[in-house]
Scaffold this motif. Structure first.
Motif, PDB file in Angstrom:
ATOM      1  N   VAL A 185      36.229  32.706  35.011  1.00  0.00           N
ATOM      2  CA  VAL A 185      37.392  32.971  35.870  1.00  0.00           C
ATOM      3  C   VAL A 185      38.151  31.677  36.133  1.00  0.00           C
ATOM      4  O   VAL A 185      39.398  31.632  36.069  1.00  0.00           O
ATOM      5  CB  VAL A 185      36.934  33.605  37.202  1.00  0.00           C
ATOM      6  N   ALA A 186      37.427  30.606  36.423  1.00  0.00           N
ATOM      7  CA  ALA A 186      38.080  29.323  36.693  1.00  0.00           C
ATOM      8  C   ALA A 186      38.843  28.829  35.474  1.00  0.00           C
ATOM      9  O   ALA A 186      39.976  28.316  35.584  1.00  0.00           O
ATOM     10  CB  ALA A 186      37.041  28.295  37.122  1.00  0.00           C
ATOM     11  N   SER A 190      47.379  37.438  44.306  1.00  0.00           N
ATOM     12  CA  SER A 190      46.479  38.083  43.365  1.00  0.00           C
ATOM     13  C   SER A 190      47.267  38.644  42.203  1.00  0.00           C
ATOM     14  O   SER A 190      48.386  39.133  42.357  1.00  0.00           O
ATOM     15  CB  SER A 190      45.721  39.215  44.071  1.00  0.00           C
ATOM     16  N   GLN A 191      46.670  38.568  41.044  1.00  0.00           N
ATOM     17  CA  GLN A 191      47.312  39.066  39.835  1.00  0.00           C
ATOM     18  C   GLN A 191      46.352  40.009  39.104  1.00  0.00           C
ATOM     19  O   GLN A 191      45.142  39.848  39.187  1.00  0.00           O
ATOM     20  CB  GLN A 191      47.676  37.897  38.902  1.00  0.00           C
ATOM     21  N   PRO A 192      46.902  40.982  38.399  1.00  0.00           N
ATOM     22  CA  PRO A 192      46.030  41.853  37.593  1.00  0.00           C
ATOM     23  C   PRO A 192      45.286  41.026  36.552  1.00  0.00           C
ATOM     24  O   PRO A 192      45.777  39.992  36.083  1.00  0.00           O
ATOM     25  CB  PRO A 192      47.015  42.831  36.942  1.00  0.00           C
ATOM     26  N   VAL A 213      42.334  33.315  39.908  1.00  0.00           N
ATOM     27  CA  VAL A 213      41.038  32.967  40.470  1.00  0.00           C
ATOM     28  C   VAL A 213      40.638  33.977  41.551  1.00  0.00           C
ATOM     29  O   VAL A 213      39.546  34.566  41.528  1.00  0.00           O
ATOM     30  CB  VAL A 213      41.041  31.541  41.047  1.00  0.00           C
ATOM     31  N   GLY A 214      41.536  34.193  42.524  1.00  0.00           N
ATOM     32  CA  GLY A 214      41.231  35.137  43.590  1.00  0.00           C
ATOM     33  C   GLY A 214      41.014  36.541  43.063  1.00  0.00           C
ATOM     34  O   GLY A 214      40.051  37.218  43.432  1.00  0.00           O
ATOM     35  N   SER A 215      41.907  36.961  42.170  1.00  0.00           N
ATOM     36  CA  SER A 215      41.763  38.302  41.603  1.00  0.00           C
ATOM     37  C   SER A 215      40.504  38.409  40.766  1.00  0.00           C
ATOM     38  O   SER A 215      39.814  39.434  40.776  1.00  0.00           O
ATOM     39  CB  SER A 215      42.983  38.630  40.739  1.00  0.00           C
TER      40      SER A 215
END
Length: 351
Positions: free
Chosen positions: A92-93, A4-6, A104-106
């Motif tokens: 997001v994608a 995960s990224q900010p 994507v996850g974040s």
């Protein structure tokens, strides 16, 4: 495995714009509420899960109030926010191609979190408006009930389970009463606060230790009559004419109410009936009034009267002889005895 990224500020803003656009499309009648401040607030939520509320949060609260005012369902507004979240997923994608797969996850997590917060804001406001509306309807119902106006429709809207009979209860100003169930109607802000209860409800349970006075049990359409007598019963308590029990019941003071219904008439009867005592010193008169009351109630002679008064039998005999001299044959006449009983009772309550 991706990490995960900010969510960078520009990306968060793009996601927020997509969410708000989706919401505006789902509920177009509320679209003017979701302005630039609302979008900025959503962007803050996407970028920072610990972000506090800001001025933009008000738009989502106002949406909850507006939906309630329009007669809409809360679920409809919830679905609109969820639709806004789905509109943000393509954004997001697309961001993942530029910022890495971890976005994507974040990003999905941020969208879900943002949508949950927005739903929470609108839900809280919707339910507060709902509670306020029910409170207003119940106030209207109570007013209509006491005014003898049409109240059946209001009873349904207020969720009031209409009882067969009700009792009005007056409490002291400033009394802390409640909470109580939907079966109780109340105006505790009135100068003389009161409640209307089902007749089979224990008033003491509802008011707790608060001093109170009740009226008679009546059909709901006659609630104003019960309140009238509850107020008069409270007045008896205030004047010291009723025992200061936690709850003073109307049924225990019917005779006193009758005497006070027309005080001038009752006073005239008392003055005529007790005229033989009028010239006596106050202390002597008071003793003879008390003795007369005991005589009229007693079935036996001086010993019973003495026991009732807590005096020596000879003292009772002396007083009864004096009363017989003053009132003569009136003490044996049934109609006169009735008048004397009423007069003595009136004298005891200060008429």
């Amino acid at each position: 495995m991706t990490t995960s990224q900010p969510i960078p500020g520009p990306a968060a803003a793009a996601i927020a714009r997509a969410i708000v656009a989706g919401v505006r499309h789902a509920v177009p009648e509320h679209a003017p509420l979701f302005d630039a401040d609302a979008t900025a607030f959503a962007g803050t939520l996407v970028a920072n899960p610990r972000a506090g509320t800001s001025s933009g949060a008000g738009a989502f609260r106002r949406a909850g109030v507006a939906e309630h005012a329009a007669g809409g369902e809360l679920d409809r507004l919830v679905r609109a926010y969820q639709a806004g979240g789905r509109c943000a997923l393509p954004v997001v994608a697309a961001l993942s191609h530029r910022a890495g797969a971890g976005v994507v996850g974040s990003g999905v997590e941020a969208v879900l979190r943002c949508v949950d917060v927005l739903i929470g804001l609108s839900t809280e406001a919707y339910r507060a408006a709902q509670r306020a509306a029910v409170t207003d309807v119940r106030a209207d119902l109570l007013h209509a009930l006491l005014a003898g106006q049409g109240w059946a429709d209001l009873a349904g809207r207020a969720n009031w389970p209409v009882p067969e009979r009700v009792v009005a209860v007056v409490v002291a100003p400033g009394a802390c009463v409640g909470p109580f169930g939907a079966e109780v109607l109340a105006d505790l802000s009135a100068a003389s606060p009161y409640l209307v209860l089902p007749a089979d409800t224990d008033p003491g349970r509802v008011v707790g230790g608060t001093p109170a006075a009740t009226g008679p049990a009546v059909p709901p359409a006659q609630a104003a009559t019960s309140l009238h007598w509850a107020r008069r019963t409270w007045n008896l308590r205030r004047r010291g004419l009723a025992a200061r029990d936690p709850v003073v019941h109307w049924t225990d003071h019917v005779v006193t109410h009758c005497l006070l219904a027309d005080e001038s008439l009752t006073g005239a009867l008392a003055a005529r009936s007790l005229a033989p005592l009028s010239g006596l010193p106050p202390k002597t008169r008071d003793k003879l009034v008390v003795t007369l009351h005991a005589m009229l109630d007693a079935r036996g002679g001086a010993p019973e009267i003495a026991a009732r008064l807590g005096v020596h039998p000879q003292t009772a005999r002396n007083r009864t002889r004096r009363l017989q001299a003053l009132f003569g044959s009136r003490l044996e006449d049934p109609e006169e005895r009735l008048s004397l009983r009423i007069a003595v009772r009136a004298d005891r309550v200060g008429i």
